[in-house]
Design an enzyme around this catalytic site. Structure first.
Site, PDB file in Angstrom:
ATOM      1  N   LYS A 173     -23.027  48.108  -1.482  1.00  0.00           N
ATOM      2  CA  LYS A 173     -23.009  46.720  -1.505  1.00  0.00           C
ATOM      3  C   LYS A 173     -24.123  46.289  -1.974  1.00  0.00           C
ATOM      4  O   LYS A 173     -25.412  46.619  -1.691  1.00  0.00           O
ATOM      5  CB  LYS A 173     -23.083  46.231  -0.074  1.00  0.00           C
ATOM      6  CG  LYS A 173     -21.817  46.560   0.792  1.00  0.00           C
ATOM      7  CD  LYS A 173     -21.803  46.357   2.331  1.00  0.00           C
ATOM      8  CE  LYS A 173     -22.850  47.175   2.915  1.00  0.00           C
ATOM      9  NZ  LYS A 173     -22.741  47.185   4.484  1.00  0.00           N
ATOM     10  N   THR A 204     -26.779  34.463   6.938  1.00  0.00           N
ATOM     11  CA  THR A 204     -25.819  35.467   6.578  1.00  0.00           C
ATOM     12  C   THR A 204     -25.839  36.705   7.577  1.00  0.00           C
ATOM     13  O   THR A 204     -25.588  37.745   7.022  1.00  0.00           O
ATOM     14  CB  THR A 204     -26.266  36.258   5.328  1.00  0.00           C
ATOM     15  OG1 THR A 204     -27.899  36.330   5.362  1.00  0.00           O
ATOM     16  CG2 THR A 204     -26.021  35.171   4.184  1.00  0.00           C
ATOM     17  N   GLY A 206     -24.751  39.225   9.794  1.00  0.00           N
ATOM     18  CA  GLY A 206     -23.307  39.925  10.086  1.00  0.00           C
ATOM     19  C   GLY A 206     -22.447  40.326   8.991  1.00  0.00           C
ATOM     20  O   GLY A 206     -21.340  40.741   9.310  1.00  0.00           O
ATOM     21  N   THR A 207     -22.902  40.072   7.802  1.00  0.00           N
ATOM     22  CA  THR A 207     -22.048  40.272   6.481  1.00  0.00           C
ATOM     23  C   THR A 207     -21.743  41.778   6.570  1.00  0.00           C
ATOM     24  O   THR A 207     -20.348  41.682   6.227  1.00  0.00           O
ATOM     25  CB  THR A 207     -22.992  39.921   5.467  1.00  0.00           C
ATOM     26  OG1 THR A 207     -24.049  40.473   5.534  1.00  0.00           O
ATOM     27  CG2 THR A 207     -23.035  38.633   5.107  1.00  0.00           C
ATOM     28  N   GLY A 208     -22.429  42.692   6.529  1.00  0.00           N
ATOM     29  CA  GLY A 208     -21.812  44.148   6.334  1.00  0.00           C
ATOM     30  C   GLY A 208     -21.046  44.458   7.576  1.00  0.00           C
ATOM     31  O   GLY A 208     -20.004  45.210   7.166  1.00  0.00           O
ATOM     32  N   CYS A 209     -21.410  44.127   9.017  1.00  0.00           N
ATOM     33  CA  CYS A 209     -20.315  44.486   9.769  1.00  0.00           C
ATOM     34  C   CYS A 209     -18.937  43.785   9.656  1.00  0.00           C
ATOM     35  O   CYS A 209     -17.920  44.476   9.893  1.00  0.00           O
ATOM     36  CB  CYS A 209     -20.838  43.733  11.393  1.00  0.00           C
ATOM     37  SG  CYS A 209     -22.295  44.399  11.717  1.00  0.00           S
TER      38      CYS A 209
HETATM   39  N1  ATP Z   1     -25.326  35.358  -0.323  1.00  0.00           N
HETATM   40  C1  ATP Z   1     -24.491  35.926  -0.577  1.00  0.00           C
HETATM   41  N2  ATP Z   1     -23.388  35.250  -1.069  1.00  0.00           N
HETATM   42  C2  ATP Z   1     -22.239  35.957  -1.324  1.00  0.00           C
HETATM   43  N3  ATP Z   1     -22.014  37.237  -0.941  1.00  0.00           N
HETATM   44  C3  ATP Z   1     -22.950  37.820  -0.396  1.00  0.00           C
HETATM   45  C4  ATP Z   1     -24.258  37.201   0.077  1.00  0.00           C
HETATM   46  N4  ATP Z   1     -24.984  38.031   0.547  1.00  0.00           N
HETATM   47  C5  ATP Z   1     -24.336  39.237   0.660  1.00  0.00           C
HETATM   48  N5  ATP Z   1     -23.121  39.288  -0.054  1.00  0.00           N
HETATM   49  C6  ATP Z   1     -21.951  40.153   0.052  1.00  0.00           C
HETATM   50  O1  ATP Z   1     -21.469  40.398   1.465  1.00  0.00           O
HETATM   51  C7  ATP Z   1     -21.303  41.808   1.771  1.00  0.00           C
HETATM   52  C8  ATP Z   1     -22.241  42.482   2.768  1.00  0.00           C
HETATM   53  O2  ATP Z   1     -23.514  42.880   1.763  1.00  0.00           O
HETATM   54  P1  ATP Z   1     -24.866  42.966   2.510  1.00  0.00           P
HETATM   55  O3  ATP Z   1     -25.578  43.603   1.461  1.00  0.00           O
HETATM   56  O4  ATP Z   1     -25.397  41.680   2.826  1.00  0.00           O
HETATM   57  O5  ATP Z   1     -24.530  43.965   3.922  1.00  0.00           O
HETATM   58  P2  ATP Z   1     -25.839  44.169   5.003  1.00  0.00           P
HETATM   59  O6  ATP Z   1     -27.146  44.441   4.384  1.00  0.00           O
HETATM   60  O7  ATP Z   1     -25.002  45.472   5.197  1.00  0.00           O
HETATM   61  O8  ATP Z   1     -25.360  43.049   5.960  1.00  0.00           O
HETATM   62  P3  ATP Z   1     -25.987  43.125   7.579  1.00  0.00           P
HETATM   63  O9  ATP Z   1     -26.671  44.342   7.761  1.00  0.00           O
HETATM   64  O10 ATP Z   1     -26.649  41.947   7.491  1.00  0.00           O
HETATM   65  O11 ATP Z   1     -24.731  42.949   8.271  1.00  0.00           O
HETATM   66  C9  ATP Z   1     -21.347  42.391   0.335  1.00  0.00           C
HETATM   67  O12 ATP Z   1     -19.968  42.011  -0.192  1.00  0.00           O
HETATM   68  C10 ATP Z   1     -22.373  41.474  -0.572  1.00  0.00           C
HETATM   69  O13 ATP Z   1     -22.171  41.474  -1.799  1.00  0.00           O
HETATM   70  C1  HMH Z   2     -25.600  45.434  17.058  1.00  0.00           C
HETATM   71  C2  HMH Z   2     -25.886  45.653  15.625  1.00  0.00           C
HETATM   72  N1  HMH Z   2     -25.137  46.212  14.800  1.00  0.00           N
HETATM   73  C3  HMH Z   2     -25.384  45.883  13.524  1.00  0.00           C
HETATM   74  C4  HMH Z   2     -26.190  45.018  12.968  1.00  0.00           C
HETATM   75  C5  HMH Z   2     -26.514  45.026  11.415  1.00  0.00           C
HETATM   76  O1  HMH Z   2     -26.788  43.902  10.956  1.00  0.00           O
HETATM   77  C6  HMH Z   2     -26.758  44.159  13.810  1.00  0.00           C
HETATM   78  N2  HMH Z   2     -27.876  43.453  13.409  1.00  0.00           N
HETATM   79  N3  HMH Z   2     -26.718  44.471  15.313  1.00  0.00           N
END
Ligand code: ATP
Ligand code: HMH
Length: 260
Positions: A173, A204, A206-209
């Site tokens: 990502k 943003t 929770g994007t990754g989850c």
């Molecule tokens: N500002 C943004 N606009 C559009 N897409 C985004 C943005 N920020 C992240 N993304 C997308 O969101 C998805 C999750 O990526 P991100 O790198 O934010 O994950 P993460 O760091 O594991 O998230 P978190 O740990 O906050 O849950 C990817 O598809 C990324 O490209």
């Molecule tokens: C419990 C939990 N899992 C995953 C993430 C990743 O963003 C978070 N902030 N909290």
């Protein structure tokens, strides 16, 4: 019958990430969501104020309850907190035929640790080998492989280094790079670049989850990995565009954007 999807993850009391994000995503995408809680966090828009992991026995018991009676069509893992929990979950998943999406959660958006550094070897040696798709962000892939991504092109090297640990597919990502939000999905032979406009929205959490759960939902419905990842990217992009203020800090993405 709805497909059943299981999240194995930590609880986020603020409702934006973790188990709560996973179950909301599953509801929005039309699958039946179930959960194995690994840890409980006291968390809100400002950060993580506390975290407590469950004993491995409690994690194993939840998993058995779900799998032995109900059955699962896909599994997603998130926060696993410690080496014993990573090992226990990897051992359980080694026996499943269902596709497994591993989000190797390392730190929260605020920089709070959600995985002990002593657990990294277990992630590399036990969890990644059972993953159908692994979905690290740039910090997580750097921690796991030593490859630092500074520009889009570096995503290829990071994916290659991750695949060496054994997941069938790597989804790296690039959300934390400048410019478009670009991710790379590859199995070492096919490459799929996923590009979306960056939304200038600080909410943003929770994007990754959300992305990983959406991939699991797609796989449970019978999509291929590239199809499931494309559908998940569309869903998370819409959820980020609709992210909203909640509390004084970073608000959550809107899991329900498609239902409104
Ligand atoms: N500002 C943004 N606009 C559009 N897409 C985004 C943005 N920020 C992240 N993304 C997308 O969101 C998805 C999750 O990526 P991100 O790198 O934010 O994950 P993460 O760091 O594991 O998230 P978190 O740990 O906050 O849950 C990817 O598809 C990324 O490209
Ligand atoms: C419990 C939990 N899992 C995953 C993430 C990743 O963003 C978070 N902030 N909290």
């Amino acid at each position: 019958m709805l497909p059943n999807v299981l999240t194995v993850a930590g609880s986020d009391s603020g409702g934006g990430a973790g188990v709560q994000a996973d179950l909301k995503t599953m509801l929005a995408l039309g699958v039946h969501g179930m959960s194995v809680v690994t840890a409980v966090t006291a968390q809100n828009s400002l950060g993580v104020q506390g975290a407590w992991e469950l004993p491995a026995e409690a994690v194993r018991a939840q998993y058995r309850s779900v799998v032995d009676d109900i059955g699962v069509q896909a599994v997603k893992t998130g926060m696993l907190a410690t080496a014993p929990l990573v090992e226990a979950v990897a051992e359980l998943l080694a026996d499943t035929d269902a596709p497994v999406v591993v989000d190797p959660v390392g730190v929260s958006k605020h920089g709070d640790p959600l995985l002990a550094s002593s657990a990294l070897d277990s992630v590399r040696g036990a969890l990644l080998p059972v993953a159908t798709v692994a979905t690290p962000n740039l910090d997580e892939v750097a921690q796991l492989t030593g490859v630092r991504v500074e520009k889009e092109d570096d995503l290829r090297a990071a994916a290659g280094a991750l695949l060496a640990f054994g997941p069938r597919w790597a989804l790296i990502k690039g959300g934390h790079l400048a410019g478009d939000a670009v991710d790379l999905l590859t199995d070492g032979s096919e490459e799929h670049w996923l590009r979306a406009p960056r939304h200038d929205n600080r909410h943003t959490h929770g994007t990754g989850c959300t992305l990983a759960s959406a991939v699991a939902a797609g796989l449970a419905k019978g999509l291929t990995v590239p199809q499931a990842v494309r559908a998940a990217k569309e869903y998370v992009t819409g959820a980020i565009a609709a992210g909203f203020r909640l509390g004084a800090g970073i608000g959550p993405v809107d899991h329900g954007w498609r239902l409104r």
